[in-house]
Design a protein around this motif. Sequence first.
Motif, short mmCIF file in Angstrom:
data_model
loop_
_atom_site.label_atom_id
_atom_site.label_comp_id
_atom_site.label_asym_id
_atom_site.label_seq_id
_atom_site.Cartn_x
_atom_site.Cartn_y
_atom_site.Cartn_z
N ASN A 52 2.56 1.70 -3.42
CA ASN A 52 1.63 2.20 -4.43
C ASN A 52 1.31 3.68 -4.23
N TRP B 242 0.82 -1.20 0.00
CA TRP B 242 0.00 0.00 0.00
C TRP B 242 0.86 1.26 0.00
N LYS C 73 -4.94 -7.91 -1.64
CA LYS C 73 -3.67 -7.61 -2.30
C LYS C 73 -3.78 -7.84 -3.81
N THR D 224 -6.36 -5.28 -5.56
CA THR D 224 -6.21 -3.83 -5.42
C THR D 224 -4.78 -3.33 -5.50
N GLN D 225 -3.81 -4.12 -5.04
CA GLN D 225 -2.45 -3.61 -4.89
C GLN D 225 -1.45 -4.17 -5.89
#
Length: 931
Positions: free
Chosen positions: A652, A649, A726, A729-730
């Motif tokens: 990113n 997170w 994860k 989204t990541q």
Amino acid sequence: MPMMTRDVLLEMELEEDDEEDGDIGNVPASKRPLMAPPTLPSSLALENLEQTIVSGFGSLESQQDFRTPEFEEFNGKPDSLYFNDGQRRIDFVLVYEDESRKETNKKGSNEKQRRKRQAYESNLICDGLQLEATRSLVDDKLVFVKVHAPWEVLCTYAEIMHIKLPLKPNDLKTRSSAFDNFNWFTKLLQVDESIIKPEQEFFTAPFEKNRMNDFYIQDRDTFFNPATRSRIVYFILSRIMYQVRDNVKKFGINKLVSSGIYKAAFPLHDCNFSSPSEDLSCPNERYLLYREWAHPRSIYKKQPLDLIRKYYGEKIGIYFAWLGYYTQMLLLAAIVGVACFLYGYFTQNNCTWSKEVCDPDIGGQIIMCPQCDNECPFWSLNVTCESSKKLCIFDSFGTLVFAVFMGVWVTLFLEFWKRRQAELEYEWDTVELQQEEQARPEYEARCTHVVINEITQEEERVPFTTWGKCIRVTLCASAVFFWILLIIASVIGIIVYRLSVFVIFSVNLRKISNGTDPIQKYVTPQMATSITASLISFIIIMILNTIYEKVAIMITNFELPRTQTDYENSLTMKMFLFQFVNYYSSCFYIAFFKGKFVGYPGDPVYWLGKYRNEECDPGGCLFELTTQLIIIMGGKAIWNNIQEVLLPWVMNVFGRCHTVSGAEKIIPRWEQDYHLQPMGKLGLFYEYLEMIIQFGFVTLFVASFPLAPLLALVNNILEIRVDAWKLTTQYRRMVPEKAQDIGAWQPIMQGIAILAVVTNAMIIAFTSDMIPRLVYYWSFSIPPYGDHQDYTMEGYINISLSIFNTADFKSRVKESPYAGSKYDTCRYRDFRYPPGHQQEYKHNIYYWHVIAAKLAFIIVMEHIIYSVKFFISYAIPDVSKSTKSKIKREKYLTQKLLHENHLKDMTKNIGVIAEKMIGAAVENSLRPKSD
């Protein structure tokens, strides 16, 4: 225009030291295997080559004969998954930094990288792929090359890769559940089928271009789903060459990315995870996965495994299927473990021996001998009162029951998982997957030796001879053994720390407390030593993990396995062996070595000839083992969550910090995905490793900590959703991969299950104090401790502590520091004759009774549990009868379908030929005869 081969074109191109590109593909071209890289039909290759070749042989600077993608402006559609023409789908994206816009003095190096990239992209076009380049809207130095595979390329490589594709709809795969009658309950746990619709099932067969009419092709654009398209394109990207110099070929997108020629290479997510795409034709699978799988509000729902498999591939799908099944099985173990813990908690007040320890008239009057030389003082037994109370919770009859239960539970889990895995193989069409797997490009590049295949009696190329393979295996095994010795050396260092710091705590804690209760009550030298040593051990484990990861990868690369599955299995065994020693060695030391070889106060045993061996508390080392497990399991879970959630997170956020606020709405899909984190080839490997290490803690040492399954259950429920969050989204979308099972992790779990029976039996026998108490209860607890014949535990503490005369101390200095002590005798934990006996300080008869009982217990417990395990394994087949029938039925119908279609084609062809023959015969019969 003269025609030239691709090899000649590349050989004209580059002049560079081999060291820049590492060892992948550094093999003379004359010795390269014929099968790699696979090429398209000659007509298609030549057609594209004609557009890229120029006549003559110019210099490096003057040659501009590479065909490169045209640059196109972004069309303003952020959700678009197509080229600017809106027709050709983007199957893969390559990202590089334009050298002409870099602010650097390394012009020569930049030019070489540019020429390599041009050669690579030119060969992609030669192989039939279509490319379109677009500059970044945020950073104009970044260029995104979009890759599209046309129908002809997809069909050609689908046949090369033996990809199974639909023949006709399949009505056999009907799935039913034992809980279908409880729809009111299961509906709450199931994924809403109106949101995620069930996938249509098909009969499948390996694709063949010459039998294309047999396959269920309703729409060419959807016949190959996005995951299959990406897998095919990645197969091509991994085998396309970019340099030939001095008969040495170098190829593959992985090497280009690792050397910095490309910044990234990845397939696209189909939409934003937080909202559906504006494109009505987009299936929005990423959004559905986030909403129904990764979102916290879906934590109680079952996983949409079919959609996970469709979007990310079978390899990721089988991981989440296994993790979900393991978590479901942990629920039963957690319930039994909590019940055993509560039994110990509510019966701790009935623990007679603990009451004696805490009783001022019993434990308060027992003076224990010093546990180290010179510095350590005498101490009263009742200072261990609190730890003895806690020990009663874990060292109870419920622990024995739970250890036996877990021996059976782990067998049930493994056997039922095999059945579930077989069902998934059928449902996901991976029953005959092993026939499809291709050799790794790194392996193909090293195939320089020609041998005769024993089966086909034909020549084939291998990377090394039999002697060369033996040498590599020997070197790899030696390296693994060396690094394991280093791990053991670190464990010895922790032991030395424990031995040395115990003296410090023994002296200083008593000086600080000065007899006050709060510190002496809760912080003993043994507890302080155990906690600090466990924390230091955990830190060392985390540091060594990082080092051993790189070492294991280097050893496996040197070993050079043939397929990706072989590579992962080899790496799995090495990493697990490292991690096994790293994580479990301290637990094995506490459970089976600490306090076992200490001698007695007059003749103690020294470690390394210098440090006096550690002793356990009067109640044993079981509570210390419990403390070690709690610290390592808890610390590992916290650390892994920080790594898995917080770090991606943060990365990113930093990656997007240079973008304009609110610009994400106009940034194209490929640029949004570029700012996500790469998963890496071994990303899933570490997820498996984390869970298997946890599985070891839950099974190997569960006799010391019945709450371990509960902690694992809570962690896994969160782990499933964290991993889902994860991925959706990541991280960038991973290249979908096929997988038939969980690979080498299955035999590893079976090995842990067998070892767990032994370790738990030995923990109960040698680490806990249960067997000595039972021997005392059944053999020695008779009058005069009462006026009746009832058995009792009263007096156990007195008989379990031997007597030592302080005048018999043998100090390692000239004069004993305990000479002239105010105590004539002291007590120590052992079963020995008292001073004055004709066999003083030798083991008494009770000791030998206890040893015999311990050995008998281990043998009986192991034989009972192993018998039950083998019976369960025999009674539960790995593949259910219904699944076997479905597999045979589908295979029969598939062969029948292909055979019938083949007969129809033959009949049709025979009919056409017969008509022509009849027509020719009639024509000949009507033709007038000549004289």
